[in-house]
Motif scaffolding. Structure first.
Motif, short mmCIF file in Angstrom:
data_model
loop_
_atom_site.label_atom_id
_atom_site.label_comp_id
_atom_site.label_asym_id
_atom_site.label_seq_id
_atom_site.Cartn_x
_atom_site.Cartn_y
_atom_site.Cartn_z
N THR A 128 6.58 0.83 -6.13
CA THR A 128 5.33 0.68 -5.16
C THR A 128 4.81 -0.70 -5.03
O THR A 128 5.23 -1.39 -5.82
N GLY A 162 0.94 -1.09 -0.10
CA GLY A 162 0.10 0.07 -0.13
C GLY A 162 0.90 1.35 0.06
O GLY A 162 0.32 2.35 0.19
N GLY A 165 -1.78 5.62 -0.61
CA GLY A 165 -1.94 5.21 -2.19
C GLY A 165 -1.47 6.15 -2.93
O GLY A 165 -1.86 5.88 -4.29
N THR A 166 -0.95 7.13 -2.72
CA THR A 166 -0.48 7.90 -3.70
C THR A 166 0.91 8.43 -3.66
O THR A 166 1.53 8.52 -2.48
N PRO A 186 1.23 -2.03 -4.40
CA PRO A 186 -0.16 -1.72 -4.38
C PRO A 186 -0.84 -2.62 -3.61
O PRO A 186 -1.71 -2.43 -2.77
N THR A 187 -0.75 -4.01 -3.79
CA THR A 187 -1.07 -5.08 -3.19
C THR A 187 0.05 -6.21 -2.78
O THR A 187 1.07 -6.09 -3.75
N LYS A 244 -1.35 7.76 -8.73
CA LYS A 244 -1.77 6.39 -8.16
C LYS A 244 -0.52 5.61 -8.19
O LYS A 244 0.22 5.34 -8.87
N ILE A 245 -0.47 4.78 -6.79
CA ILE A 245 0.71 3.85 -6.75
C ILE A 245 0.58 2.55 -7.65
O ILE A 245 1.39 1.87 -7.87
N SER A 246 -0.80 2.35 -7.97
CA SER A 246 -0.95 1.12 -8.91
C SER A 246 -0.74 1.28 -10.38
O SER A 246 -0.19 0.37 -11.23
#
Length: 139
Positions: free
Chosen positions: A70, A57, A97-98, A72-73, A109-111
């Motif tokens: 990053t 995260g 998350g950013t 993200p998950t 977004k980190i994703s």
């Protein structure tokens, strides 16, 4: 007499070096601080960090390499340019998350690096990384 190192010898030596650069600057709240350790080389690639150094995260910024990694998950690692697409400042933090730029408050977004706020309208470009064991390697 000239001694030529084999590829195996070089890989073994660089692997030992990679283990030595696993220090983390993460803060206690799951955010990240800038990395100050230098990366180890593996062929044309560089070991940036251990997977445990990048919080789920969150992320970690590598200022020297101008890369942000990053997670993200759990187990899903992404990498982006750490140079903001608005006016070229280096991003300074990863939180909530950013990925955040301090210059004009752009966030991404980190994703997927997509802009989520501020004046930036272009996503952060993706960077090529691989996970090799517990090492994150920049290609």
């Amino acid at each position: 007499m000239t001694h030529t190192a084999s590829r195996r010898t070089v890989l073994l030596a660089t692997g030992a070096t990679a283990l030595a650069v696993g220090c983390s600057d993460n803060d206690d709240n799951g955010g990240s601080a800038s990395a100050t350790t230098s990366s180890a080389a593996v062929g044309d690639a560089r070991v940036l960090a251990r997977t445990a150094d990048v919080p789920v995260g969150g992320g970690k910024i590598f200022k020297d390499e101008k890369v942000v990694v990053t997670q993200p998950t759990e187990g899903d690692f992404k990498a982006f340019s750490a140079v903001c697409t608005h006016q070229g400042c280096t991003v300074a933090s990863v939180a909530d998350g950013t990925i955040n730029c301090p210059c004009h408050r752009s966030s991404f977004k980190i994703s997927d690096g997509a802009p989520t706020g501020g004046p930036a309208t272009t996503p952060l470009p993706a960077e090529r990384i691989t996970v090799q064991g517990d090492s994150i390697v920049l290609a």
